[in-house]
Enzyme design. Structure first.
Site, mmCIF file in Angstrom:
data_model
loop_
_atom_site.group_PDB
_atom_site.id
_atom_site.type_symbol
_atom_site.label_atom_id
_atom_site.label_comp_id
_atom_site.label_asym_id
_atom_site.label_seq_id
_atom_site.Cartn_x
_atom_site.Cartn_y
_atom_site.Cartn_z
ATOM 1 N N ALA A 65 0.827 -1.211 0.000
ATOM 2 C CA ALA A 65 0.000 0.000 0.000
ATOM 3 C C ALA A 65 0.861 1.262 0.000
ATOM 4 C CB ALA A 65 -0.916 0.000 1.207
ATOM 5 N N GLY A 110 0.325 -5.916 -0.029
ATOM 6 C CA GLY A 110 -0.545 -5.973 -1.197
ATOM 7 C C GLY A 110 0.177 -6.357 -2.471
ATOM 8 N N GLU A 113 0.205 -9.993 -2.396
ATOM 9 C CA GLU A 113 -1.167 -10.458 -2.594
ATOM 10 C C GLU A 113 -1.552 -10.446 -4.076
ATOM 11 O OE1 GLU A 113 -3.856 -9.651 1.202
ATOM 12 O OE2 GLU A 113 -2.805 -7.822 0.582
ATOM 13 N N GLU A 133 1.874 -7.203 7.070
ATOM 14 C CA GLU A 133 0.851 -6.293 7.607
ATOM 15 C C GLU A 133 0.757 -6.276 9.125
ATOM 16 O OE1 GLU A 133 -0.661 -7.207 3.399
ATOM 17 O OE2 GLU A 133 0.428 -8.255 4.981
#
Length: 259
Positions: A65, A110, A113, A133
């Site tokens: 992010a 992310g 991911e 995270e």
């Protein structure tokens, strides 16, 4: 400057490239929008038979992010931003053609991911990756807690998520997080080589194989076998199946068109 570039190789391989190297290709709202647009291009181009997702440079695939942008958001906006990343990951996974993540640099949060939503992951051998995270007092929110254990097993996934530790490409390969680890200078060539091996096969067969694998993973075995059988049956009347048999008989390369 485009934050996400889109090009094609051989007219049937789409290459999507993150292009924010100055901030480690962090997932800003604009970058995610650009990625969404590229995915839509793939969905609407019947010529595309495989996809490569990568990034410019060698330092970062995607560091996760955009925390600078997140600091300006209220709680509801953060939730919306995370849901948007999750939605993009779902869209990548649901593409009916195979997607290869060519991980050229660090892949955290992310960024990893996104790679997990791909069918295959190839990493340069200097790369570090992880779902980090919990070190920020949050959890993976774009499918990481679900896709990672399905890929590498519950114990290994819990170890990575609970500790928020990053691991090397060598260790990632050892636990099945990535399928290949290669020298950085060979990464693009390796990704394209695999994509070409995919695209030379029957396009409809590849799509049905992906569907059977992905949808069958969470079904009881008897239902999964039925799903495989249904997918197989759809290929019987295709021109490509007949072309495959004829090409084998005539000892030549088949000419597949996806029908």
């Amino acid at each position: 400057m485009e934050l996400v570039n889109y090009e094609t190789i051989d007219n049937d391989i789409a290459v999507i490239t993150f292009n924010r190297p100055e901030v480690a290709n962090a997932l800003s709202s604009d970058l995610i929008t650009g990625l969404e647009q590229c995915i839509q291009k793939v969905k609407t181009d019947d010529n595309i038979r495989s996809v490569i997702i990568t990034a410019s440079g060698q330092k970062a695939f995607c560091a996760g992010a955009d925390l600078k942008e997140r600091k300006t958001m209220n709680d509801d906006e953060v939730v919306t931003a995370v849901q948007k990343i999750s939605s993009v990951c779902d869209a990548i996974e649901k593409l009916d053609v195979p997607v290869i993540a060519a991980i050229n640099g660090v892949a955290f949060g992310g960024g990893l991911e996104i790679a997990l939503a791909c069918d295959l992951r190839i990493a340069a051998n200097h790369v570090k990756m992880g779902l980090t995270e919990t070190s920020l007092a949050i959890i993976p929110g774009a499918g990481g807690t679900q896709r990672l254990p399905r890929l590498i097993g519950t114990g290994q996934a819990k170890l990575l998520i609970y500790t928020a530790q990053s691991i090397s490409a060598e260790d990632a390969f050892a636990i099945g997080l990535i399928e290949r680890s290669v020298a950085a200078s060979f990464l693009q060539d390796e990704a394209v080589s695999i994509a070409r091996k995919i695209t030379k096969n029957g396009p409809a067969a590849i799509k049905q194989a992906k569907k059977a694998i992905n949808q069958g993973m969470d079904l009881p075995m008897d239902e999964a076998i039925q799903l495989e059988h249904a997918s197989y049956k759809k290929l019987i009347p295709t021109k490509d199946r007949k072309e495959g048999l004829l090409a084998f008989q005539e000892k030549r390369k088949p000419d597949y068109h996806g029908n």
